[in-house]
Design an enzyme around this catalytic site. Sequence first.
Site, PDB file in Angstrom:
ATOM      1  N   GLY A  13      -6.793  -1.418  12.490  1.00 20.56           N
ATOM      2  CA  GLY A  13      -7.682  -0.436  11.882  1.00 20.56           C
ATOM      3  C   GLY A  13      -7.313   1.016  12.115  1.00 20.56           C
ATOM      4  CG  ASN A 109      -4.049  -1.906  -0.510  1.00 21.63           C
ATOM      5  OD1 ASN A 109      -4.525  -2.057   0.624  1.00 21.63           O
ATOM      6  ND2 ASN A 109      -2.874  -2.410  -0.847  1.00 21.63           N
ATOM      7  CG  HIS A 111       2.188  -1.640  -0.112  1.00 19.69           C
ATOM      8  ND1 HIS A 111       1.993  -2.938   0.316  1.00 19.69           N
ATOM      9  CD2 HIS A 111       3.505  -1.515  -0.356  1.00 19.69           C
ATOM     10  CE1 HIS A 111       3.155  -3.559   0.324  1.00 19.69           C
ATOM     11  NE2 HIS A 111       4.094  -2.724  -0.077  1.00 19.69           N
ATOM     12  CG  ASP A 147       1.095  -4.774  -2.559  1.00 16.13           C
ATOM     13  OD1 ASP A 147      -0.025  -4.403  -2.171  1.00 16.13           O
ATOM     14  OD2 ASP A 147       1.805  -5.559  -1.923  1.00 16.13           O
TER      15      ASP A 147
HETATM   16  C1  GRF Z   1      -0.723  -0.544   7.386  1.00 21.51           C
HETATM   17  O1  GRF Z   1       0.667  -0.418   7.533  1.00 21.51           O
HETATM   18  C2  GRF Z   1      -1.091  -0.600   5.936  1.00 21.51           C
HETATM   19  O2  GRF Z   1      -0.247   0.145   5.125  1.00 21.51           O
HETATM   20  C3  GRF Z   1      -0.939  -2.067   5.641  1.00 21.51           C
HETATM   21  O3  GRF Z   1      -1.380  -2.739   6.780  1.00 21.51           O
HETATM   22  C4  GRF Z   1      -1.220  -1.891   7.912  1.00 21.51           C
HETATM   23  C5  GRF Z   1      -2.570  -1.779   8.551  1.00 21.51           C
HETATM   24  O4  GRF Z   1      -2.534  -1.046   9.736  1.00 21.51           O
HETATM   25  N1  GRF Z   1      -1.664  -2.413   4.446  1.00 21.51           N
HETATM   26  P1  GRF Z   1      -3.895  -0.530  10.366  1.00 21.51           P
HETATM   27  O5  GRF Z   1      -4.774  -1.775  10.575  1.00 21.51           O
HETATM   28  O6  GRF Z   1      -4.508   0.427   9.428  1.00 21.51           O
HETATM   29  O7  GRF Z   1      -3.519   0.074  11.679  1.00 21.51           O
END
Ligand code: GRF
Length: 219
Positions: A13, A109, A111, A147
């Site tokens: 998170g 989202n 990515h 995506d």
């Molecule tokens: C991030 O790299 C995001 O881009 C991907 O999953 C990861 C989540 O990391 N979708 P976090 O839980 O926000 O630290």
Amino acid sequence: MKRRTAILISGRGSNMEALIAAARDPGFPARIDLVLSNRPDAAGLATARRAGIRADAIDHRDFGRDRASHEAAIDAALRAAEIEIVCLAGYLRMLTPLLVQAWQDRMLNIHPSLLPSFPGLHTHSRALEAGVKLHGCTVHLVTQEMDAGPILAQAAVPVLPGDSEDDLARRVLRQEHAIYPAALAAFAAGRLASRPDPDAALANPLGWELGDRIQTPPG
Ligand code: GRF
């Protein structure tokens, strides 16, 4: 009026934290009202609660193979909280048309690649294998194809000689934490259209040493 926003997570998170931190600014056009996780053990749930935000788990394992019922429960929780915008932030479940259609043009989202390069998993190792010199991250609207929705914001970082997967992941993550709040702010304020708009795109000026300077569209 701040737009009522929910964040869906599955783990750490850190992007959620960046969104929560940005939304504390009185002038930020979105308010984080709810965090949901499909995993009760997601570390981000405790982080959100510490920040005073309601954070609930809707465990996908309670629904067995019935993805539709799991998503219906998520959808009901979002509606009960009168959510207007949903941010996926490390939410590691494939979405069915139920949730995608219910939140069409209102679900973002993040990515960890410069889409359309490297959709899916293991983006950093794939970028290293491909030998690209630029890598980065993308905020996009969620559509049924994974995506592949309209791109709202991107940030690029260099791939440096000798980079490990972790080095690259760290460099990209720093940019994720910058562009996700910036993209949400622009989207919530209505500055980003739900269709690609070259004039409304956000981007960093490239280079990790310049990475904190995010260009936002005027007005
Ligand atoms: C991030 O790299 C995001 O881009 C991907 O999953 C990861 C989540 O990391 N979708 P976090 O839980 O926000 O630290």
